[in-house]
Design a protein around this motif. Structure first.
Motif, mmCIF file in Angstrom:
data_model
loop_
_atom_site.group_PDB
_atom_site.id
_atom_site.type_symbol
_atom_site.label_atom_id
_atom_site.label_comp_id
_atom_site.label_asym_id
_atom_site.label_seq_id
_atom_site.Cartn_x
_atom_site.Cartn_y
_atom_site.Cartn_z
ATOM 1 N N LYS A 123 25.713 73.871 56.958
ATOM 2 C CA LYS A 123 26.996 74.342 56.561
ATOM 3 C C LYS A 123 28.080 73.402 56.304
ATOM 4 O O LYS A 123 28.695 73.027 55.018
ATOM 5 N N ILE A 124 28.267 72.734 57.406
ATOM 6 C CA ILE A 124 29.432 71.858 57.408
ATOM 7 C C ILE A 124 29.051 70.730 56.385
ATOM 8 O O ILE A 124 29.928 70.254 55.640
ATOM 9 N N SER A 125 27.888 69.830 56.523
ATOM 10 C CA SER A 125 27.436 69.047 55.375
ATOM 11 C C SER A 125 27.538 69.175 54.111
ATOM 12 O O SER A 125 28.379 68.592 53.387
ATOM 13 N N LEU A 126 27.034 70.470 53.831
ATOM 14 C CA LEU A 126 27.216 70.942 52.625
ATOM 15 C C LEU A 126 28.465 71.122 51.805
ATOM 16 O O LEU A 126 28.735 70.902 50.714
ATOM 17 N N SER A 127 29.312 71.702 52.688
ATOM 18 C CA SER A 127 30.627 72.172 52.168
ATOM 19 C C SER A 127 31.554 70.874 52.263
ATOM 20 O O SER A 127 32.267 70.735 51.323
ATOM 21 N N ALA A 128 31.259 69.749 53.119
ATOM 22 C CA ALA A 128 31.988 68.682 52.961
ATOM 23 C C ALA A 128 31.233 67.715 51.655
ATOM 24 O O ALA A 128 32.476 67.065 51.086
ATOM 25 N N LEU A 129 30.165 67.818 51.408
ATOM 26 C CA LEU A 129 29.699 67.205 50.165
ATOM 27 C C LEU A 129 30.662 67.567 48.847
ATOM 28 O O LEU A 129 30.898 66.810 48.319
ATOM 29 N N VAL A 130 30.804 68.805 48.711
ATOM 30 C CA VAL A 130 31.778 69.203 47.590
ATOM 31 C C VAL A 130 33.111 68.428 47.599
ATOM 32 O O VAL A 130 33.382 67.977 46.478
ATOM 33 N N ILE A 131 33.705 68.335 48.809
ATOM 34 C CA ILE A 131 34.977 67.668 48.840
ATOM 35 C C ILE A 131 34.902 65.913 48.541
ATOM 36 O O ILE A 131 35.638 65.665 47.625
ATOM 37 N N VAL A 132 34.002 65.621 49.232
ATOM 38 C CA VAL A 132 33.473 64.201 48.672
ATOM 39 C C VAL A 132 33.302 63.740 47.320
ATOM 40 O O VAL A 132 33.701 62.934 46.782
ATOM 41 N N LEU A 133 32.345 64.822 46.831
ATOM 42 C CA LEU A 133 32.132 64.694 45.431
ATOM 43 C C LEU A 133 33.341 64.707 44.453
ATOM 44 O O LEU A 133 33.429 63.938 43.753
ATOM 45 N N VAL A 134 34.104 65.576 44.567
ATOM 46 C CA VAL A 134 35.475 65.706 43.542
ATOM 47 C C VAL A 134 36.218 64.497 43.875
ATOM 48 O O VAL A 134 36.634 63.825 42.969
#
Length: 120
Positions: A11-22
């Motif tokens: 959960k944390i990894s996928l959620s953080a991935l969105v922020i890093v992607l942007v």
């Protein structure tokens, strides 16, 4: 590693991935990054996590409606922040003023939504 810990790690990894992607896309194309950031990723992830954890659809629908109404005060932040930066105010000052004004808008909106029965 217990299954629950692994689940939270995913959960944390996928959620953080969105922020890093942007933030990474913004280095190359602010328009495309804005498009990605404007997508309701946080809301969609919350809906998915709630459903995966067995939450009933009506509870998720309630959350979705409340998010809709609370988007209104959040819209103040973006043009205010951009305007302050364009006016020449320092980044951190612009950000703080925008956050404070947005918080005030939230504080004003929540009682209105409560009176209307939108949020509890």
């Amino acid at each position: 590693m217990p299954l629950l810990m692994l689940y939270y790690l995913v959960k944390i990894s996928l959620s953080a991935l969105v922020i890093v992607l942007v933030s990474e896309v913004a280095k190359r194309s602010s328009g495309f990054a804005a498009l990605i950031a404007s997508l309701p990723m946080t809301s969609l992830l919350a809906f998915i996590w709630l459903r995966a954890e067995g939450e009933v659809p009506l509870k998720i629908a309630e959350l979705s409606e409340q998010i809709f109404w609370l988007i209104i005060p959040s819209l103040v932040l973006f043009p205010l922040f951009a305007g302050l930066l364009r006016y020449g105010m320092a980044f951190w000052s612009s950000l703080m003023v925008s956050i404070v004004v947005t918080a005030i808008c939230y504080l004003a909106m929540v009682p209105i939504l409560r009176r209307l029965g939108v949020i509890l």
